[in-house]
Design a protein around this motif. Structure first.
Motif, PDB file in Angstrom:
ATOM      1  N   HIS A   9      52.148  48.555  42.648  1.00 42.53           N
ATOM      2  CA  HIS A   9      53.225  47.568  42.770  1.00 42.53           C
ATOM      3  C   HIS A   9      54.496  48.074  42.102  1.00 42.53           C
ATOM      4  O   HIS A   9      54.674  47.961  40.897  1.00 42.53           O
ATOM      5  CB  HIS A   9      52.776  46.248  42.101  1.00 42.53           C
ATOM      6  CG  HIS A   9      53.492  45.018  42.575  1.00 42.53           C
ATOM      7  ND1 HIS A   9      52.930  44.098  43.432  1.00 42.53           N
ATOM      8  CD2 HIS A   9      54.728  44.538  42.294  1.00 42.53           C
ATOM      9  CE1 HIS A   9      53.773  43.108  43.656  1.00 42.53           C
ATOM     10  NE2 HIS A   9      54.882  43.353  42.973  1.00 42.53           N
ATOM     11  N   HIS A  66      58.845  37.104  48.802  1.00 42.46           N
ATOM     12  CA  HIS A  66      58.469  36.586  47.483  1.00 42.46           C
ATOM     13  C   HIS A  66      58.686  35.066  47.468  1.00 42.46           C
ATOM     14  O   HIS A  66      59.646  34.580  48.065  1.00 42.46           O
ATOM     15  CB  HIS A  66      59.357  37.267  46.428  1.00 42.46           C
ATOM     16  CG  HIS A  66      58.910  37.052  45.024  1.00 42.46           C
ATOM     17  ND1 HIS A  66      59.071  35.848  44.375  1.00 42.46           N
ATOM     18  CD2 HIS A  66      58.297  37.877  44.149  1.00 42.46           C
ATOM     19  CE1 HIS A  66      58.574  35.947  43.147  1.00 42.46           C
ATOM     20  NE2 HIS A  66      58.099  37.174  42.982  1.00 42.46           N
ATOM     21  N   GLU A  95      55.002  40.632  48.731  1.00 38.90           N
ATOM     22  CA  GLU A  95      54.250  39.695  47.971  1.00 38.90           C
ATOM     23  C   GLU A  95      54.650  38.284  48.321  1.00 38.90           C
ATOM     24  O   GLU A  95      55.798  38.003  48.637  1.00 38.90           O
ATOM     25  CB  GLU A  95      54.408  39.941  46.470  1.00 38.90           C
ATOM     26  CG  GLU A  95      55.777  39.661  45.860  1.00 38.90           C
ATOM     27  CD  GLU A  95      55.748  39.885  44.345  1.00 38.90           C
ATOM     28  OE1 GLU A  95      56.371  40.845  43.914  1.00 38.90           O
ATOM     29  OE2 GLU A  95      55.124  39.090  43.622  1.00 38.90           O
ATOM     30  N   HIS A 131      51.304  36.527  44.368  1.00 43.33           N
ATOM     31  CA  HIS A 131      51.991  36.252  43.104  1.00 43.33           C
ATOM     32  C   HIS A 131      51.676  34.802  42.753  1.00 43.33           C
ATOM     33  O   HIS A 131      51.876  33.910  43.569  1.00 43.33           O
ATOM     34  CB  HIS A 131      53.498  36.465  43.326  1.00 43.33           C
ATOM     35  CG  HIS A 131      54.380  36.000  42.225  1.00 43.33           C
ATOM     36  ND1 HIS A 131      55.063  36.866  41.400  1.00 43.33           N
ATOM     37  CD2 HIS A 131      54.721  34.748  41.812  1.00 43.33           C
ATOM     38  CE1 HIS A 131      55.782  36.172  40.527  1.00 43.33           C
ATOM     39  NE2 HIS A 131      55.598  34.887  40.763  1.00 43.33           N
ATOM     40  N   HIS A 157      48.025  39.738  42.122  1.00 42.69           N
ATOM     41  CA  HIS A 157      48.815  40.797  41.495  1.00 42.69           C
ATOM     42  C   HIS A 157      49.326  40.368  40.115  1.00 42.69           C
ATOM     43  O   HIS A 157      49.621  39.201  39.888  1.00 42.69           O
ATOM     44  CB  HIS A 157      49.933  41.215  42.456  1.00 42.69           C
ATOM     45  CG  HIS A 157      51.323  41.008  41.962  1.00 42.69           C
ATOM     46  ND1 HIS A 157      51.961  41.905  41.133  1.00 42.69           N
ATOM     47  CD2 HIS A 157      52.208  40.014  42.174  1.00 42.69           C
ATOM     48  CE1 HIS A 157      53.175  41.461  40.867  1.00 42.69           C
ATOM     49  NE2 HIS A 157      53.349  40.323  41.474  1.00 42.69           N
TER      50      HIS A 157
HETATM   51 ZN   LIG Z   1      55.072  39.160  41.418  1.00 39.78          ZN
END
Ligand SMILES: [Zn+2]
Length: 260
Positions: A9, A66, A95, A131, A157
Protein backbone atom coordinates in the motif's frame (compact mmCIF):
# COMPACT_ATOMS: atom_id res chain seq x y z
CA UNK A 1 21.10 -10.07 4.59
CA UNK A 2 18.83 -9.40 1.64
CA UNK A 3 15.15 -9.34 2.40
CA UNK A 4 12.40 -9.84 -0.11
CA UNK A 5 9.64 -7.47 0.93
CA UNK A 6 6.35 -6.41 -0.64
CA UNK A 7 4.84 -2.99 0.11
CA UNK A 8 1.13 -3.61 -0.40
CA UNK A 9 0.00 0.00 0.00
CA UNK A 10 1.81 3.07 -1.27
CA UNK A 11 0.38 6.47 -2.17
CA UNK A 12 3.28 7.61 -4.30
CA UNK A 13 1.23 9.80 -6.64
CA UNK A 14 1.00 12.49 -3.95
CA UNK A 15 2.78 15.80 -4.43
CA UNK A 16 5.03 14.91 -1.48
CA UNK A 17 7.06 12.88 -3.98
CA UNK A 18 7.07 15.28 -6.91
CA UNK A 19 10.79 15.91 -6.49
CA UNK A 20 12.06 12.39 -5.90
CA UNK A 21 9.43 9.80 -6.83
CA UNK A 22 11.89 7.52 -8.62
CA UNK A 23 14.70 7.93 -6.08
CA UNK A 24 12.36 6.82 -3.31
CA UNK A 25 11.80 3.57 -5.18
CA UNK A 26 15.50 3.08 -5.85
CA UNK A 27 16.20 3.41 -2.12
CA UNK A 28 13.46 0.92 -1.30
CA UNK A 29 14.80 -1.67 -3.76
CA UNK A 30 18.28 -1.36 -2.27
CA UNK A 31 16.75 -2.30 1.08
CA UNK A 32 15.00 -5.36 -0.37
CA UNK A 33 11.52 -3.94 -0.96
CA UNK A 34 10.94 -5.15 -4.49
CA UNK A 35 7.20 -5.19 -5.11
CA UNK A 36 4.78 -2.30 -4.71
CA UNK A 37 1.06 -1.65 -5.04
CA UNK A 38 0.17 1.91 -5.88
CA UNK A 39 -3.24 2.66 -4.40
CA UNK A 40 -5.95 4.58 -6.23
CA UNK A 41 -7.82 7.05 -4.01
CA UNK A 42 -10.03 8.71 -6.62
CA UNK A 43 -10.97 8.11 -10.23
CA UNK A 44 -9.41 11.42 -11.31
CA UNK A 45 -6.03 10.09 -10.20
CA UNK A 46 -6.31 6.68 -11.81
CA UNK A 47 -4.68 7.50 -15.14
CA UNK A 48 -1.72 9.19 -13.43
CA UNK A 49 -1.32 6.22 -11.08
CA UNK A 50 -1.67 3.73 -13.93
CA UNK A 51 0.87 5.57 -16.05
CA UNK A 52 3.45 5.65 -13.25
CA UNK A 53 2.78 1.98 -12.51
CA UNK A 54 3.41 1.15 -16.15
CA UNK A 55 6.93 2.57 -15.86
CA UNK A 56 7.92 -0.03 -13.26
CA UNK A 57 8.05 -3.81 -13.70
CA UNK A 58 7.80 -4.31 -9.94
CA UNK A 59 4.69 -2.18 -9.47
CA UNK A 60 0.98 -2.88 -9.73
CA UNK A 61 -1.98 -0.66 -8.87
CA UNK A 62 -5.57 -0.67 -7.68
CA UNK A 63 -8.68 1.10 -8.89
CA UNK A 64 -11.26 2.67 -6.60
CA UNK A 65 -12.48 5.60 -4.55
CA UNK A 66 -11.41 6.26 -0.96
CA UNK A 67 -14.41 6.72 1.38
CA UNK A 68 -13.35 10.35 1.91
CA UNK A 69 -14.23 11.03 -1.74
CA UNK A 70 -17.41 8.95 -2.02
CA UNK A 71 -19.45 12.16 -2.32
CA UNK A 72 -17.53 13.17 -5.44
CA UNK A 73 -18.36 9.99 -7.37
CA UNK A 74 -22.06 9.43 -6.89
CA UNK A 75 -22.36 8.11 -10.45
CA UNK A 76 -19.61 5.54 -10.05
CA UNK A 77 -20.75 2.06 -11.10
CA UNK A 78 -19.32 -1.36 -10.35
CA UNK A 79 -19.23 -1.93 -14.14
CA UNK A 80 -16.84 1.00 -14.48
CA UNK A 81 -14.54 -0.52 -11.86
CA UNK A 82 -14.79 -3.96 -13.47
CA UNK A 83 -13.95 -2.49 -16.85
CA UNK A 84 -10.81 -0.71 -15.60
CA UNK A 85 -9.83 -3.84 -13.69
CA UNK A 86 -9.44 -5.76 -16.96
CA UNK A 87 -6.02 -4.12 -17.15
CA UNK A 88 -3.45 -6.73 -16.01
CA UNK A 89 -1.57 -4.09 -14.00
CA UNK A 90 -4.65 -3.61 -11.82
CA UNK A 91 -4.43 -6.16 -9.00
CA UNK A 92 -7.05 -4.97 -6.49
CA UNK A 93 -10.28 -3.00 -6.01
CA UNK A 94 -10.15 0.02 -3.69
CA UNK A 95 -9.26 1.48 -1.48
CA UNK A 96 -12.82 1.69 -0.34
CA UNK A 97 -14.66 1.32 2.93
CA UNK A 98 -15.97 3.48 5.76
CA UNK A 99 -14.37 6.36 7.63
CA UNK A 100 -16.55 7.80 10.38
CA UNK A 101 -13.58 9.49 12.04
CA UNK A 102 -13.29 12.24 9.47
CA UNK A 103 -16.73 11.80 7.92
CA UNK A 104 -15.78 13.80 4.81
CA UNK A 105 -18.59 12.05 2.95
CA UNK A 106 -21.97 11.23 4.48
CA UNK A 107 -22.16 7.71 5.78
CA UNK A 108 -24.91 6.69 3.33
CA UNK A 109 -22.73 7.78 0.43
CA UNK A 110 -19.72 5.90 1.80
CA UNK A 111 -21.83 2.78 2.23
CA UNK A 112 -23.24 2.85 -1.27
CA UNK A 113 -19.79 3.44 -2.79
CA UNK A 114 -18.40 0.59 -0.67
CA UNK A 115 -21.06 -1.84 -1.91
CA UNK A 116 -20.29 -0.97 -5.53
CA UNK A 117 -16.64 -1.81 -4.89
CA UNK A 118 -17.65 -5.09 -3.25
CA UNK A 119 -19.70 -6.01 -6.32
CA UNK A 120 -16.69 -5.27 -8.54
CA UNK A 121 -14.38 -7.35 -6.34
CA UNK A 122 -16.83 -10.23 -6.46
CA UNK A 123 -17.12 -10.06 -10.23
CA UNK A 124 -13.40 -9.68 -10.97
CA UNK A 125 -12.16 -12.02 -8.23
CA UNK A 126 -9.67 -9.32 -7.23
CA UNK A 127 -9.02 -8.52 -3.56
CA UNK A 128 -11.05 -5.70 -2.02
CA UNK A 129 -8.78 -3.19 -0.23
CA UNK A 130 -10.82 -2.06 2.77
CA UNK A 131 -10.27 1.09 4.81
CA UNK A 132 -12.20 1.12 8.09
CA UNK A 133 -12.04 3.76 10.76
CA UNK A 134 -14.41 4.08 13.72
CA UNK A 135 -16.99 2.05 11.85
CA UNK A 136 -16.47 -1.40 13.36
CA UNK A 137 -20.04 -2.56 13.73
CA UNK A 138 -21.37 -1.26 10.43
CA UNK A 139 -18.28 -2.57 8.64
CA UNK A 140 -18.77 -6.05 10.09
CA UNK A 141 -22.46 -6.00 9.18
CA UNK A 142 -21.87 -4.97 5.57
CA UNK A 143 -19.05 -7.47 5.04
CA UNK A 144 -21.15 -10.35 6.39
CA UNK A 145 -24.27 -9.35 4.49
CA UNK A 146 -22.41 -8.96 1.20
CA UNK A 147 -20.45 -12.17 1.70
CA UNK A 148 -23.77 -13.93 2.01
CA UNK A 149 -24.70 -12.73 -1.49
CA UNK A 150 -21.50 -14.14 -2.97
CA UNK A 151 -17.88 -14.63 -2.07
CA UNK A 152 -15.28 -11.87 -2.42
CA UNK A 153 -11.84 -11.49 -0.84
CA UNK A 154 -11.47 -8.67 1.72
CA UNK A 155 -8.16 -7.16 2.79
CA UNK A 156 -8.47 -5.08 5.95
CA UNK A 157 -5.79 -2.53 5.20
CA UNK A 158 -3.76 -0.76 7.91
CA UNK A 159 -5.82 -2.46 10.55
CA UNK A 160 -6.46 -0.26 13.61
CA UNK A 161 -10.01 -1.30 14.42
CA UNK A 162 -11.15 -3.40 17.35
CA UNK A 163 -10.86 -7.07 18.30
CA UNK A 164 -14.53 -7.78 17.59
CA UNK A 165 -14.36 -6.64 13.98
CA UNK A 166 -11.06 -8.50 13.58
CA UNK A 167 -12.73 -11.72 14.69
CA UNK A 168 -15.66 -11.19 12.35
CA UNK A 169 -13.24 -10.50 9.50
CA UNK A 170 -11.18 -13.59 10.37
CA UNK A 171 -14.37 -15.65 10.12
CA UNK A 172 -14.82 -14.25 6.60
CA UNK A 173 -11.28 -15.36 5.75
CA UNK A 174 -10.08 -11.76 5.37
CA UNK A 175 -6.44 -10.76 5.08
CA UNK A 176 -5.01 -7.97 7.23
CA UNK A 177 -2.25 -5.53 6.53
CA UNK A 178 -0.19 -3.97 9.29
CA UNK A 179 1.72 -0.69 9.08
CA UNK A 180 4.27 1.40 10.96
CA UNK A 181 1.69 1.94 13.70
CA UNK A 182 2.90 -1.39 15.10
CA UNK A 183 6.13 0.37 16.09
CA UNK A 184 4.47 3.30 17.88
CA UNK A 185 5.04 3.29 21.63
CA UNK A 186 1.43 3.81 22.62
CA UNK A 187 -0.15 1.49 20.04
CA UNK A 188 -0.80 -1.35 22.47
CA UNK A 189 -4.35 -1.89 21.21
CA UNK A 190 -3.18 -2.21 17.62
CA UNK A 191 -0.44 -4.65 18.64
CA UNK A 192 -2.90 -6.72 20.68
CA UNK A 193 -5.11 -7.22 17.63
CA UNK A 194 -2.11 -7.97 15.41
CA UNK A 195 -1.27 -10.79 17.80
CA UNK A 196 -4.48 -12.67 17.04
CA UNK A 197 -4.34 -12.34 13.25
CA UNK A 198 -3.69 -15.71 11.57
CA UNK A 199 -0.08 -15.78 10.37
CA UNK A 200 -1.11 -16.91 6.90
CA UNK A 201 -3.35 -13.86 6.53
CA UNK A 202 -0.99 -10.98 7.40
CA UNK A 203 0.77 -8.68 4.97
CA UNK A 204 2.81 -5.49 5.38
CA UNK A 205 2.35 -1.95 4.11
CA UNK A 206 3.87 1.47 4.65
CA UNK A 207 0.78 3.50 3.60
CA UNK A 208 3.39 6.11 2.69
CA UNK A 209 3.57 9.13 2.89
CA UNK A 210 1.60 8.62 6.12
CA UNK A 211 2.47 6.65 9.26
CA UNK A 212 6.26 6.57 9.10
CA UNK A 213 7.47 3.90 11.54
CA UNK A 214 9.79 4.53 14.45
CA UNK A 215 12.50 6.01 14.20
CA UNK A 216 11.11 8.14 11.33
CA UNK A 217 7.81 8.96 12.99
CA UNK A 218 6.41 12.35 12.03
CA UNK A 219 8.44 12.53 8.82
CA UNK A 220 7.37 11.67 5.30
CA UNK A 221 7.13 7.90 5.03
CA UNK A 222 8.56 5.98 2.07
CA UNK A 223 8.50 2.35 0.88
CA UNK A 224 12.05 1.66 2.09
CA UNK A 225 10.80 2.02 5.65
CA UNK A 226 8.87 -1.20 5.15
CA UNK A 227 11.97 -2.83 6.63
CA UNK A 228 11.12 -1.12 9.94
CA UNK A 229 7.47 -2.20 9.71
CA UNK A 230 8.71 -5.74 9.16
CA UNK A 231 10.98 -5.48 12.19
CA UNK A 232 8.09 -4.38 14.43
CA UNK A 233 5.95 -7.24 13.12
CA UNK A 234 8.74 -9.80 13.52
CA UNK A 235 9.34 -8.74 17.13
CA UNK A 236 5.65 -8.85 17.96
CA UNK A 237 5.15 -12.35 16.58
CA UNK A 238 8.49 -13.80 17.65
CA UNK A 239 9.86 -14.27 14.14
CA UNK A 240 13.22 -13.50 12.61
CA UNK A 241 13.33 -10.72 10.01
CA UNK A 242 13.83 -13.31 7.26
CA UNK A 243 10.88 -15.38 8.43
CA UNK A 244 8.64 -12.32 8.71
CA UNK A 245 9.65 -11.08 5.26
CA UNK A 246 9.18 -14.45 3.61
CA UNK A 247 5.84 -15.12 5.29
CA UNK A 248 4.30 -11.74 4.48
CA UNK A 249 5.57 -11.72 0.90
CA UNK A 250 4.17 -15.21 0.30
CA UNK A 251 0.83 -14.12 1.77
CA UNK A 252 0.84 -11.06 -0.47
CA UNK A 253 1.57 -13.09 -3.59
CA UNK A 254 -1.27 -15.49 -2.77
CA UNK A 255 -3.68 -12.61 -2.12
CA UNK A 256 -2.75 -10.49 -5.15
CA UNK A 257 -2.82 -13.23 -7.76
CA UNK A 258 -1.97 -10.88 -10.64
CA UNK A 259 1.34 -9.87 -9.11
CA UNK A 260 4.30 -11.80 -10.47
ZN1 LIG B 1 -6.65 3.80 4.16
Amino acid sequence: MTLNLFDSHINLHGEQYDDDRDEVLVRARELGVNRFISICDKMDNFSKIREFTGCHDDMWCSVGVHPHYAKDYLDLTSDELVELAQDPKVCGIGETGLDLHYGYSEIELQESSFRKHIAAARETNLPLIVHSREADELMGNILEEEMHKGRFQPLMHCYTSGVELAKRAIDLDAYFSVSGILSFKKANDVRAVAEIMPLDRIILETDCPYLAPTPYRGRRNEPGYLVDVCRAFAELRGLTMEEAAQLTTENCMRLFGRVT
